[in-house]
Design an enzyme around this catalytic site. Structure first.
Site, PDB file in Angstrom:
ATOM      1  N   ARG A  29       0.401  -1.094   0.532  1.00 11.10           N
ATOM      2  CA  ARG A  29       0.200   0.049  -0.265  1.00 11.10           C
ATOM      3  C   ARG A  29       1.012   1.276   0.167  1.00 11.10           C
ATOM      4  O   ARG A  29       0.926   2.080  -0.762  1.00 11.10           O
ATOM      5  CB  ARG A  29      -1.113  -0.015   1.200  1.00 11.10           C
ATOM      6  CG  ARG A  29      -2.139  -0.611   1.044  1.00 11.10           C
ATOM      7  CD  ARG A  29      -3.390  -0.953   2.379  1.00 11.10           C
ATOM      8  NE  ARG A  29      -4.482  -1.953   2.118  1.00 11.10           N
ATOM      9  CZ  ARG A  29      -5.215  -2.291   2.458  1.00 11.10           C
ATOM     10  NH1 ARG A  29      -5.538  -1.963   3.821  1.00 11.10           N
ATOM     11  NH2 ARG A  29      -5.905  -2.667   2.026  1.00 11.10           N
TER      12      ARG A  29
ATOM     13  N   HIS B 273      -6.363  -1.022  -6.886  1.00 13.98           N
ATOM     14  CA  HIS B 273      -5.511  -1.757  -6.364  1.00 13.98           C
ATOM     15  C   HIS B 273      -4.930  -1.374  -4.841  1.00 13.98           C
ATOM     16  O   HIS B 273      -4.546  -0.629  -4.417  1.00 13.98           O
ATOM     17  CB  HIS B 273      -4.566  -2.047  -7.145  1.00 13.98           C
ATOM     18  CG  HIS B 273      -3.140  -1.431  -7.790  1.00 13.98           C
ATOM     19  ND1 HIS B 273      -2.014  -2.087  -8.238  1.00 13.98           N
ATOM     20  CD2 HIS B 273      -2.990  -0.403  -6.852  1.00 13.98           C
ATOM     21  CE1 HIS B 273      -0.733  -0.888  -8.483  1.00 13.98           C
ATOM     22  NE2 HIS B 273      -1.685   0.184  -8.041  1.00 13.98           N
ATOM     23  N   GLU B 274      -4.489  -2.859  -4.367  1.00 13.36           N
ATOM     24  CA  GLU B 274      -4.268  -3.063  -3.350  1.00 13.36           C
ATOM     25  C   GLU B 274      -5.359  -2.752  -2.036  1.00 13.36           C
ATOM     26  O   GLU B 274      -4.665  -1.858  -1.352  1.00 13.36           O
ATOM     27  CB  GLU B 274      -3.099  -2.476  -2.349  1.00 13.36           C
ATOM     28  CG  GLU B 274      -1.535  -2.164  -3.898  1.00 13.36           C
ATOM     29  CD  GLU B 274      -1.677  -4.762  -4.116  1.00 13.36           C
ATOM     30  OE1 GLU B 274      -2.333  -5.291  -3.110  1.00 13.36           O
ATOM     31  OE2 GLU B 274      -0.802  -4.769  -4.450  1.00 13.36           O
ATOM     32  N   GLY B 275      -6.548  -2.043  -2.585  1.00 11.84           N
ATOM     33  CA  GLY B 275      -7.946  -1.431  -1.243  1.00 11.84           C
ATOM     34  C   GLY B 275      -8.032  -0.589  -1.818  1.00 11.84           C
ATOM     35  O   GLY B 275      -7.503   0.674  -1.959  1.00 11.84           O
TER      36      GLY B 275
END
Lengths: 596, 596
Positions: A297, A436-438
């Protein structure tokens, strides 16, 4: 081509704002000094400039191809990978004994920034590999480490994180990939994963997938999830290759940007022969993955910041060299056209970009500094603050980086919309980062629904303490007095809002308190970056106080002007957000599907 | 595929908000009634659905090719062109006697909205052709009209507007394309034009360029510019083709989006043989071109609105059908996942899109209604109001349409970032709109530096009168009382700000007054669209007051909720903009090139 980064800015951030040299007082970094730091940065800049930047556009125009059997990437990607691996940057943070450099995270992040600016797609492969290696390094058995770590550190193998499945997306607790114990202690993995970056390629001789799966019979939800090492090619204990594992590329996904990085759909165990090794303990898969995820993140934040930064520099270069139009008070056809950087609206677009991207880079470096403090410290404070800030480090650059790229296109006008100039690719590449990644939505719930209240809200207290220290210093400087007051005005509103939301959470009004979490994420993000702008302005005044060198005084003037822009033009939105949050506005919550 | 437009929304806007049927009382439209209007809309929707939408993605993936000699477009574009031309829509607004339909602009705009939603790139060809034909129709000699108009109206020829040159961009006063008088009364044109949309293609047998050039010896600046008709292929007086003219395609520009429309660099007179015909009087070229330009600016607004609308409907469709995650108060793994439209943050992203795109469409239809009033009226008021609003009609949808598309991608998440779904193309296509036909910056200077003060500020007074009429009606309705007060609060700030800026302009503080023109453009844009949202809410309550049909009550609830969202979430930014404008903030003005 414009530079990858403003080196003076990066040096200032590292050495004057985040005190990189102070880190060398820690035992782990004792053999480093400014010379070793600078030499690593020089190496990173050189490799990024020579082997990553030149094929950024080419990799975009010639995305990886899948003929049903093999994936082909352009040769330049392999060459870039080799140079990156040979530089030792794949394991820069690890022990000397393991071939690493014992580099502080702060410097590692700075080195990475060159690659993210030069070519975020090609940089994706080594960055994912480092992240995967770190998880195996942290949680793997000695045997697993022996089998995979040297190959990952040296760049023989690459790594991926295989979380998402087509039917469940971000809702990992619902994933259905299965792991069945085999007689030899390993597992047979079966399931399909989607959006796996670097999930197949022809760059490395093997790919190590970290796969989330549920051991047969394990409970539903997140607690039943375990993490498995699943190599594309089976590996002997010494790391040499054996036969192919039962991992098949079902297809490539075709993205708007970030085209150089393959995005894949992978089938594990189509022939029921997919071997996976349980990493650490069963049921702790998501916890392990989150070590990787948190690192990822912050990495997404850096990527977003640097794609933004690259576009900023490209548009700055264009604006300084493109004559067009006249000043608004000088319309005579006999006068000479001015360079467009003289138009106030163009200055606005450049100043906003500067405020977004330099602020975002500072934010990412702060996160890296906190990683170093966390690893060195004993009281856990740095880790608590880092936890609180991670959703912001991921989201602020992901939101404002693309905004910067949007403005970069606008500065170039028609030229910016064509593929003959680099900024449209920045705009497309950067659009991935809020996803992406949340996603933003997930980050906002993580922040407001969880991170803010952990450790009895200690993270926010630590953040406030740091802010007050900056405010106290800045308030001493006449150039900053007014900005400090304005900042404090918004800070008070953030605090009041947080208390009010916390109160609602405590009385069980969860849905109402979380309804407008996206506003809160942006509000706290702007507060943190506004603070960093004050910090940069303050430190710039101190650092160059005695200099009369034009380069220095221009640098200071730019930092002051951008701080002023950010606090006067961007932070006021906090007032509006505070108002909506404090009244628990139901405009979105009450909306019904049938009303659209 | 989701619908091209919400037909209920379009009908409501046409018949309940903008009183389309009232137009049939005007002599010019006397033969029309709701039946003829509806039948034209049905035809437009059918052609757009059957011949434009199906190749929207294909034309994007297979952009026009230039082999050094000829341009090739995919066959579907030619087919779509043929169907469009055969429908009569190329000359829908013109007299029955000329083969037209005497269609009001309001209905014409509504018909066009289907094509802009279906396939903005392919729609570019007929829309540019109509615009070019209108200029020749308005200002051409009888001979010129005979030579070109029937061919343009029937779709044998297409049209372009050739303004921009590589060295001067938007600064048209500096253009250097030359026109030299020839013995036969025509001119020889010499110069290079850039970013000419549809400047070459293989769709029509001829292309009629409207070229801005300076007659040899004419004065510098805008007053020396004339407009010329320059056909790609020379044309006999009866419209039949003769030999090629000296117009050469130098190359195609490769755009991020809008790829189906060729964007060209054209060389006029490389062999000194390029024939052009002076249109109207010498020196009035820019004035004539602005007739086309104003029409084109409104067209850009419509395109931006409809690409936004298309993305909104696609993301709405996805959100209603994609199960993922749980409600924030229900986390148990045994519960069933909900469709993502139930997540409040997804509702936020859909509601913002609805507010932007339905508001933008209403704005464009208002402009079209004003064109009709202008052409029918005698007092000139409608024209004055239209002039004032044109920069907003161009800019508001161009700014918020791409924002809507950004949110559409975010609703789809990873899927939205792939070319397997339509929203990423919307995002790329729509990014052109803030650039062409005058950038945001240019529109903001046009509004604040010129339009606002023409006719002693009458435009703004006319606008306020219309707003007050809506406010008076809405204030009667209990559901709207609070929104009316909130709106009035912001309206007051806009008025105060305008007075203050006007005062500064009068005392010669031009640079200071115009420095933050971009803020003013957005501020007045939000005010106009906020007003239209109140108007829509008010009219929705009236129109469906007696209905208990769920489709109607849902429609009304949606309009009310979106009006509330827009006024509560979007309009408050006006406070901040008013503050910066009223204090003549110098953050951007004072910034120096060397400080970046």
């Amino acid at each position: 081509m414009s530079k990858l980064i403003n080196n003076k800015d990066l040096e200032f951030l590292l050495y004057n704002v985040f005190n990189a040299e102070q880190l060398t007082q820690l035992p782990r970094f004792a053999e480093h000094d400014r010379t070793t730091f600078d030499s690593i940065l020089t190496t990173a800049e050189r490799i990024a400039t020579d082997y990553f930047a030149p094929h950024n556009a080419k990799a975009d125009a010639n995305e990886p191809q899948f003929d049903g059997k093999n994936v082909t990437t352009i040769a330049e990607v392999k060459d870039a990978w080799r140079h990156f691996a040979e530089s030792g940057l794949l394991c820069a943070k690890h022990d000397y004994a393991e071939g690493g450099m014992q580099l502080p995270s702060l410097l590692h992040m700075a080195a990475n920034s060159f690659f993210m600016s030069a070519n975020p797609s090609t940089a994706g492969y080594p960055f994912l590999t480092s992240a995967a290696a770190n998880v195996i390094h942290a949680f793997g058995s000695d045997e697993q480490k022996a089998m995979f770590i040297p190959a990952l550190f040296s760049g023989r193998f690459s790594g991926t994180m295989a979380l998402t499945e087509p039917d469940v997306g971000s809702s990992l607790g619902d994933l259905s990939t299965k792991a069945v114990p085999a007689a030899d202690g390993s597992y047979r993995i079966k399931g399909q994963k989607m959006y796996i970056s670097g999930g197949d390629q022809d760059i490395t001789e093997n790919i190590v997938h970290l796969v989330l799966a549920r051991i047969e019979g394990a409970e539903k939800g997140v607690k039943g999830i375990s993490l498995f090492i699943v190599p594309k090619v089976m590996t002997h204990p010494d790391g040499s290759l054996a036969e192919r594992n039962d991992v098949q590329l079902a297809g490539l996904l075709h993205k708007m940007g970030y085209r150089g990085t393959t995005s894949t759909v992978l089938n594990f165990g189509e022939q029921d022969q997919c071997v996976g090794y349980l990493l650490g303990e069963a049921g702790k898969g998501l916890m392990y993955m989150f070590k990787m995820m948190n690192e990822a993140r912050i990495g997404v934040g850096l990527g977003a910041a640097m794609i933004g930064y690259r576009g900023y520099l490209a548009s700055l270069d264009y604006a300084r060299n493109r004559p067009q139009g006249r000043c608004v008070t000088e319309k005579g056809p006999d006068s000479k056209p001015i360079n467009i950087i003289e138009h106030t609206d163009v200055k606005r677009m450049l100043l906003a970009q500067k405020a977004y991207v330099e602020g975002s880079l500072a934010l990412c470096l702060l996160a890296a500094r906190l990683v170093d403090e966390q690893e060195a410290g004993s009281d856990g404070d740095a880790g608590i603050l880092l936890d609180l800030l991670t959703p912001i480090v991921k989201s602020f650059p992901s939101f404002y980086g693309p905004r910067a790229n949007d403005l970069a296109i606008q500065v170039l006008g028609g030229a910016g919309y064509t593929r003959e100039y680099p900024v449209e690719q920045c705009y497309r590449d950067n659009r991935l980062n809020p996803i992406h990644e949340g996603t933003h939505g997930i980050q906002s719930l993580d922040l407001l629904g969880r991170k803010l209240w952990q450790h009895n809200g200690k993270g926010l207290k630590l953040l406030m303490a740091r802010m007050h220290s900056t405010l106290a210093s800045a308030a001493q400087k006449p150039q900053l007095g007014e900005l400090v007051s304005e900042f404090e005005h918004y800070l008070t509103q953030v605090q009041t809002t947080t208390l009010k939301l916390g109160g609602a959470m405590q009385t069980g009004q969860i849905e109402e308190a979380l309804a407008n979490s996206a506003l809160f994420l942006d509000m706290l993000g702007k507060t943190v970056v506004g603070w960093l702008w004050l910090e940069m302005a303050d430190k710039a005044l101190v650092t160059f106080a005695a200099s009369s060198n034009a380069e220095d005084t221009d640098f200071v003037a730019g930092k002051l002007q951008a701080a002023q822009y950010f606090i006067r033009w961007e932070m006021p939105e906090i007032e509006l957000q505070a108002r909506l949050l404090q009244r628990f506005d139901r405009s979105c919550l009450d909306m019904q599907s049938a009303w659209f």
